[in-house]
Design a protein around this motif. Structure first.
Motif: not given
Length: 300
Positions: A183-189
């Motif tokens: 996963k990309t950084a933007e996809e990880i919460l």
């Protein structure tokens, strides 16, 4: 007497090997010889030092005290030898220093360079470098078994002086095969990250539990090498210093997990004893002059 010192050195080797069998390698003598020496020492001291049996090797209470006192005495003898050699204008004795693991990957880590410069001096010093956890290194300094050590600074400790050396940034990482790896950084919460199994650092358990109480700990390690293995398995999330993880990140075996609230800096400092009960060993004094220039100005 020389005989007493010889027997005491055998005793120390047995304790640190945690068995008669393990001490054979260190001492290069047979099991029966070690057993005879230990028996002789107990007779000379007048009490039992250890118990051996099916439950394994165990020091008695008096044996534990005898071990601590023996280590302290042997360290003082080494310092004495160095002082006497100093009177002949020849630097000698023993230099015992320590560090926590996995610092050598940091390009700012100065110990190898400091030792190189120290070894350019004309000396007969025996250098012992110990890699262990912070608590053991601090205890060794307080007991007089070690001259100085590089440790993560946690708090002030009576009897120890700390000097800043370097800071390292610790981030979360996952290994190839972990659900977060692709996963990309933007996809990880952050809430999603907290759902996955984490690795607790046994040597920093109170810190982890206090500062990261929401984490789900499913494994425990006691050094950075073990943490690396757990992360490379792809089944866990855990902390590693950036400099230590870089090699595997560049090879796409590890990946940092971007969570600003789960990042922290570890301040590593040079810890030494401030006891004035004994003069500083000449070997350590000489090494300290070399190492001094790598330390930040002493503001204490």
């Amino acid at each position: 007497m020389d005989l007493d010192l010889r027997l005491l050195r055998v005793f120390v080797a047995v304790v640190e090997a945690e068995s008669y069998t393990g001490a054979q390698i260190t001492l290069n003598v047979g099991h029966s010889t070690i057993s005879l020496h230990m028996s002789d020492l107990e007779k000379r001291l007048g009490f039992r030092l250890c118990e051996r049996g099916r439950s394994g090797f165990r020091l008695t209470e008096k044996g534990r005290t005898a071990y601590e006192e023996t280590k302290r005495m042997l360290a003082q003898l080494d310092d004495f030898a160095g002082s006497m050699a100093g009177l002949k204008k020849r630097l000698a004795g023993r230099l015992v220093i320590g560090m926590v693991d996995c610092l050598t990957m940091d390009p700012r880590f100065p110990l190898a360079l400091a030792l190189r410069e120290f070894n350019e001096l004309d000396h007969d010093v025996h250098v012992e470098l110990v890699v262990s956890d912070r608590l053991d290194l601090e205890r060794a300094i307080l007991s007089g078994h070690m001259h100085g050590a590089i440790v993560p600074y946690v708090r002030d400790i009576g009897g120890i002086h700390f000097r800043p050396l370097l800071e390292e940034t610790h981030r979360l990482f996952v290994g190839r095969g972990h659900p977060l790896f692709s996963k990309t950084a933007e996809e990880i919460l952050e809430d999603e990250v907290l759902k996955y199994p984490f690795v607790m650092r046994g040597y920093r358990q109170p810190f982890d539990e206090e500062y990261f109480p929401a984490l789900r700990y499913h494994a425990t390690i006691n050094n950075m090498e073990a943490m690396l293995v757990m992360l490379l398995s792809g089944g866990y999330v855990g902390f590693l210093p950036e400099h230590y993880a870089r090699y595997w990140v560049e090879r796409s075996e590890l990946k940092p997990v971007e969570c600003k609230s789960l990042v922290y800096r570890s301040r590593h400092q040079w810890a030494t004893s401030i006891s004035k009960s004994a003069p500083k060993a000449p070997a350590f004094a000489a090494f300290s002059k070399v190492f001094e220039r790598f330390l930040e100005p002493d503001a204490r």
